[in-house]
Design an enzyme around this catalytic site. Structure first.
Site, PDB file in Angstrom:
ATOM      1  N   CYS A 243      46.955 -64.961  -9.868  1.00 55.63           N
ATOM      2  CA  CYS A 243      48.162 -64.469  -9.229  1.00 55.63           C
ATOM      3  C   CYS A 243      48.981 -65.691  -8.828  1.00 55.63           C
ATOM      4  O   CYS A 243      48.438 -66.680  -8.340  1.00 55.63           O
ATOM      5  CB  CYS A 243      47.781 -63.665  -7.983  1.00 55.63           C
ATOM      6  SG  CYS A 243      49.167 -63.281  -6.909  1.00 55.63           S
TER       7      CYS A 243
ATOM      8  N   LEU B 284      18.063 -75.455  -3.369  1.00 52.50           N
ATOM      9  CA  LEU B 284      17.654 -76.050  -4.639  1.00 52.50           C
ATOM     10  C   LEU B 284      18.616 -75.626  -5.735  1.00 52.50           C
ATOM     11  O   LEU B 284      19.146 -74.519  -5.710  1.00 52.50           O
ATOM     12  CB  LEU B 284      16.257 -75.553  -5.023  1.00 52.50           C
ATOM     13  CG  LEU B 284      15.091 -75.983  -4.143  1.00 52.50           C
ATOM     14  CD1 LEU B 284      13.839 -75.213  -4.531  1.00 52.50           C
ATOM     15  CD2 LEU B 284      14.845 -77.479  -4.291  1.00 52.50           C
TER      16      LEU B 284
ATOM     17  N   ASP C 168       5.745 -52.717  29.270  1.00 56.65           N
ATOM     18  CA  ASP C 168       7.110 -52.186  29.376  1.00 56.65           C
ATOM     19  C   ASP C 168       7.444 -51.752  30.804  1.00 56.65           C
ATOM     20  O   ASP C 168       8.556 -51.962  31.282  1.00 56.65           O
ATOM     21  CB  ASP C 168       7.295 -50.997  28.426  1.00 56.65           C
ATOM     22  CG  ASP C 168       7.337 -51.467  26.980  1.00 56.65           C
ATOM     23  OD1 ASP C 168       7.551 -52.668  26.762  1.00 56.65           O
ATOM     24  OD2 ASP C 168       7.138 -50.622  26.084  1.00 56.65           O
TER      25      ASP C 168
ATOM     26  N   LYS D  37       7.833 -70.217  -6.450  1.00 60.25           N
ATOM     27  CA  LYS D  37       8.917 -70.068  -5.478  1.00 60.25           C
ATOM     28  C   LYS D  37       8.815 -68.681  -4.852  1.00 60.25           C
ATOM     29  O   LYS D  37       9.099 -67.676  -5.503  1.00 60.25           O
ATOM     30  CB  LYS D  37      10.267 -70.250  -6.169  1.00 60.25           C
ATOM     31  CG  LYS D  37      11.432 -70.206  -5.224  1.00 60.25           C
ATOM     32  CD  LYS D  37      12.709 -70.607  -5.921  1.00 60.25           C
ATOM     33  CE  LYS D  37      13.881 -70.557  -4.981  1.00 60.25           C
ATOM     34  NZ  LYS D  37      14.226 -69.206  -4.524  1.00 60.25           N
TER      35      LYS D  37
ATOM     36  N   ASP E 174       0.871 -51.827  25.611  1.00 60.47           N
ATOM     37  CA  ASP E 174       2.334 -51.889  25.523  1.00 60.47           C
ATOM     38  C   ASP E 174       3.041 -51.196  26.680  1.00 60.47           C
ATOM     39  O   ASP E 174       4.034 -51.694  27.207  1.00 60.47           O
ATOM     40  CB  ASP E 174       2.813 -51.227  24.217  1.00 60.47           C
ATOM     41  CG  ASP E 174       2.618 -52.156  23.039  1.00 60.47           C
ATOM     42  OD1 ASP E 174       2.033 -53.248  23.251  1.00 60.47           O
ATOM     43  OD2 ASP E 174       3.030 -51.786  21.925  1.00 60.47           O
TER      44      ASP E 174
HETATM   45  S1  IVH Z   1      11.197 -76.867  -1.282  1.00 56.95           S
HETATM   46  C1  IVH Z   1      15.001 -79.547  -0.339  1.00 56.95           C
HETATM   47  N1  IVH Z   1       9.277 -75.362  -2.100  1.00 56.95           N
HETATM   48  O1  IVH Z   1      13.561 -71.801  -2.086  1.00 56.95           O
HETATM   49  C2  IVH Z   1      14.485 -78.236  -0.819  1.00 56.95           C
HETATM   50  N2  IVH Z   1      11.293 -74.288  -1.450  1.00 56.95           N
HETATM   51  O2  IVH Z   1      16.578 -72.444  -2.901  1.00 56.95           O
HETATM   52  C3  IVH Z   1      13.289 -77.819  -0.091  1.00 56.95           C
HETATM   53  N3  IVH Z   1      11.244 -71.845  -1.594  1.00 56.95           N
HETATM   54  O3  IVH Z   1      15.321 -72.347   0.858  1.00 56.95           O
HETATM   55  C4  IVH Z   1      12.730 -76.537  -0.563  1.00 56.95           C
HETATM   56  N4  IVH Z   1       9.166 -71.677  -2.317  1.00 56.95           N
HETATM   57  O4  IVH Z   1      13.302 -70.888   0.983  1.00 56.95           O
HETATM   58  C5  IVH Z   1      10.537 -75.379  -1.659  1.00 56.95           C
HETATM   59  N5  IVH Z   1       7.446 -74.196  -2.843  1.00 56.95           N
HETATM   60  C6  IVH Z   1       8.689 -74.190  -2.383  1.00 56.95           C
HETATM   61  C7  IVH Z   1       9.443 -72.996  -2.180  1.00 56.95           C
HETATM   62  C8  IVH Z   1      10.766 -73.096  -1.720  1.00 56.95           C
HETATM   63  C9  IVH Z   1      10.249 -71.011  -1.961  1.00 56.95           C
HETATM   64  C10 IVH Z   1      12.593 -71.408  -1.157  1.00 56.95           C
HETATM   65  C11 IVH Z   1      13.060 -71.970   0.156  1.00 56.95           C
HETATM   66  C12 IVH Z   1      14.374 -72.642  -0.115  1.00 56.95           C
HETATM   67  C13 IVH Z   1      14.761 -72.054  -1.436  1.00 56.95           C
HETATM   68  C14 IVH Z   1      15.545 -73.042  -2.235  1.00 56.95           C
END
Ligand code: IVH
Length: 680
Positions: free
Chosen positions: A430, A87, A41, A122, A37
């Site tokens: 309001c 989603l 640098d 997810k 590094d």
């Molecule tokens: S599909 C058209 N698959 O969830 C939608 N998303 O709120 C395509 N995410 O922004 C997304 N795991 O960051 C998909 N297996 C998965 C996922 C996933 C996490 C996140 C992604 C997206 C958010 C949707």
């Protein structure tokens, strides 16, 4: 003599640049540094010093023009070829049943049809888009506002899970692989003093200006979908996930193919139980219709696909005490009560505010200051008070008096009567709907610069508030006439941050018509409606003209823009302050005409209306077919209608009206023929 000397300096400089490039390539592309590094640098410093002394040297490979040194911007903005959408969320069985019902109706399938889903955990990280050309990783983007992302290639290049070159067979000539960048919980522990949670740590390091710093954070990547693609020949998500593995990506080992709501719920329960054992944060399960043909037919509504949903894990709850009830005034004048609670840790996040929704909610639950309440927090949703423990209520407690005057401007407040639902609204507002109420004005300006609107980097909510305090802004147009000299004298503002802000503001003077309309914060005109309006009006002058002579005919017949929206637009244009703001913005901005880019142009702007029952295709799918092929749906038979499409048992009145106006009446199969679809 001078010239000769310059040449020598230049040769020396270019030599250094060449070595520097080699170091970078080894470091970022091959992930195998060839120097330590400090040598790296030192060389960088030597180059920068030479440039300072001899500015004529600077070339495009210089570290001063590459990553992180740009005075203007952190990252270059790049448009996604296919937008990165979000989603919709489901929280319970009912939400899932509705999701499936909508799909079955849209596709006109039999009620008991068993749809097949790809169920994928997810991951709670940061999404990224990786562009591969002929199997080589060429560019990586952040999600940004979904339409435009940031070029974070160098940072993504530091992630070992991201293949530089795809392996195996069936590699498309071009593909944009999408997935989640995240940090494992075990790695996060080592960084926990710096970041609040793993998601923040991943986001912070990914958007780091200096890729050398990103490299030090052990980021991971899991792939799950794609955006744009060329020569990809597969028919479902399961096959795609298989291909991803073959190409060298990591995919989630808990992905499953599942049919039936009961089985989706069983899998959800199992994963939620496993959640603690998994070394990364998951906040739900994503269900995607497995079949790509069905996905394509289903398409999108608003910002989310019809063919997928995120089934969130149940919310975390805690008990706390209400210390105070504050009334916040929102952009549309809504008075929202917020409970200030004794700070409490809910699922790893310290919560000290919880929404009480509206006046009626307080009344219904009889929520009072001093009450002991249950507070719920579900992922990124605002924490809310869900129950009061009446047994623990102090005998002297008093009913909460909801203010009848606006706490910001003192104006009277009112509750609207909804003509459609025939009910009085739960929300008190309001009466001052413009810039006359301080809180409303601040919220309007925050909305104006927000991500989905003007998206001005460096102008967050706190900064808007402080600029307001300092009288630097009062109206949206003030954003484009900021007193930068004054700002550079403020605490926390350096030369670089002022230069960045100036650049961001200037950069955003070019804006699309739909974003412009959205940014004005007209009540009932969200992103979707702003798009509908801009598609119809096409250019900014037509929008401005709505206010002139009070003529709103242009927008009377748009499918999706109903009476509520039209009245709200009329109200907007009848407010003199709004007209002044529009006039000022008109002088400053360059508003781009609306043009359809990615859609098929088969129907060439023709207008359609349907009557009677269609066979084998739902009304919703027929509408989306029209819109995806550049046609327009209108909601009344008028001179503006080009085709009346008739299904079974059409309404005689509509046919007669169409005949009287000489409008073409076509059958369902003629309509499908126009789209080159074989009809039933
Ligand atoms: S599909 C058209 N698959 O969830 C939608 N998303 O709120 C395509 N995410 O922004 C997304 N795991 O960051 C998909 N297996 C998965 C996922 C996933 C996490 C996140 C992604 C997206 C958010 C949707």
């Amino acid at each position: 003599m001078i010239k000769k000397n310059n040449l020598k300096i230049k040769i020396n400089y270019l030599k250094k640049i060449k070595i520097f490039k080699k170091y970078n390539e080894a470091y970022f592309n091959k992930s195998k540094p060839i120097v330590d590094d400090s040598s790296y640098d030192d060389l960088k410093k030597e180059i920068l010093e030479l440039e300072k002394k001899y500015p004529f040297l600077i070339n495009k490979e210089s570290p001063s023009t590459k990553v992180g040194f740009k005075p203007s911007k952190n990252f270059k903005k790049v448009k996604h070829l296919v937008p990165m959408l979000s989603l919709n969320n489901a929280f319970d069985r009912e939400d899932l049943v509705n999701f499936e019902k909508k799909i079955i109706n849209f596709l006109s399938l039999k009620k008991n049809y068993l749809l097949e889903y790809s169920a994928e955990p997810k991951i709670d990280g940061i999404s990224a888009s990786l562009i591969y050309k002929n199997g080589n990783f060429v560019k990586g983007l952040s999600r940004g506002d979904g339409v435009e992302g940031e070029d974070i290639t160098l940072n993504l290049n530091t992630i070992a899970d991201i293949p530089r070159v795809l392996k195996g067979k069936n590699i498309p000539s071009e593909i944009d692989i999408r997935g989640e960048v995240f940090i494992q919980n075990s790695d996060f522990k080592k960084l926990s003093e710096k970041f609040a949670n793993p998601r923040n740590a991943a986001s912070g390091s990914l958007r780091q200006k200096n890729p050398e710093k990103t490299k030090k954070i052990p980021l991971k990547f899991i792939a799950y979908t794609f955006g744009f693609s060329k020569d990809l020949n597969i028919s479902d998500q399961l096959q795609f996930l298989e291909l991803l593995k073959n190409w060298g990506f990591k995919v989630n080992k808990f992905n499953r193919i599942i049919k039936g709501i009961d089985n989706l719920i069983k899998n959800h329960v199992e994963l939620e139980a496993k959640r603690k054992e998994i070394d990364f944060d998951i906040d739900g399960v994503v269900y995607k219709v497995n079949d790509f043909i069905l996905q394509k037919r289903l398409g999108f509504v608003g910002n989310a696909p019809r063919w997928a949903i995120a089934h969130k894990f149940s919310a975390n709850k805690s008990i706390s005490e209400i210390l105070k009830i504050e009334i916040q005034v929102g952009r549309t004048g809504a008075l929202t009560p917020v409970a200030k609670i004794k700070p409490v840790n809910i699922g790893g996040v310290l919560v000290s505010n919880a929404t009480l929704h509206n006046e009626d909610e307080i009344e219904r639950k009889d929520i009072r200051v001093g009450d002991i309440v249950t507070v719920e927090r579900a992922g990124d949703v605002i924490p809310r008070v869900i129950a009061v423990d009446l047994k623990k209520r102090n005998k002297n407690s008093k009913k909460f008096n909801f203010p009848k005057k606006c706490p910001s401007c003192g104006s009277t407040t009112f509750k609207e009567y909804n003509k459609i639902t025939k009910k009085i609204d739960a929300v008190r507002r309001c009466i001052n709907d413009g810039y006359g109420c301080e809180k409303i004005a601040i919220e309007k300006i925050k909305h104006f610069v927000s991500k989905e609107a003007f998206n001005i980097d460096g102008l967050g909510k706190k900064i808007i508030e402080s600029f307001w305090e300092l009288k630097l802004i009062r109206y949206p147009q003030d954003i484009f006439n900021l007193d930068f000299e004054k700002i550079s004298g403020l605490d926390g503002w350096g030369k670089l941050s002022v230069a960045n802000l100036k650049y961001s503001v200037d950069d955003k003077k070019n804006i699309s018509l739909s974003k412009f309309i959205y940014s004005l914060g007209i009540r009932h005109i969200g992103q979707e409606n702003a798009k509908l309006l801009s598609k119809t009006l096409k250019n900014a002058n037509k929008f401005f003209d709505l206010g002139k002579n009070n003529n709103f005919e242009e927008i009377f017949n748009i499918d999706g823009i109903g009476e509520t929206q039209i009245n709200s637009i009329k109200d907007f244009f009848s407010n003199k302050k709004n007209l002044i703001v529009l006039n000022e913005l008109k002088k400053i901005l360059k508003i781009k005409d609306e043009k359809e880019i990615s859609k098929n142009d088969i129907l060439g702007e023709k207008t359609f209306m349907f009557t009677g029952k269609l066979v084998g295709i739902s009304r919703a799918e027929a509408k989306s077919l029209v819109e995806n092929n550049s046609g327009k749906i209108i909601s009344n038979v008028s001179k503006k209608l080009d085709f009346l499409v008739t299904g079974e048992k059409p309404t005689a009145r509509k046919i007669n009206e169409a005949k009287n106006l000489d409008i073409k009446i076509i059958s369902q199969s003629e309509f499908l023929k126009m789209l080159n679809i074989k009809g039933s």
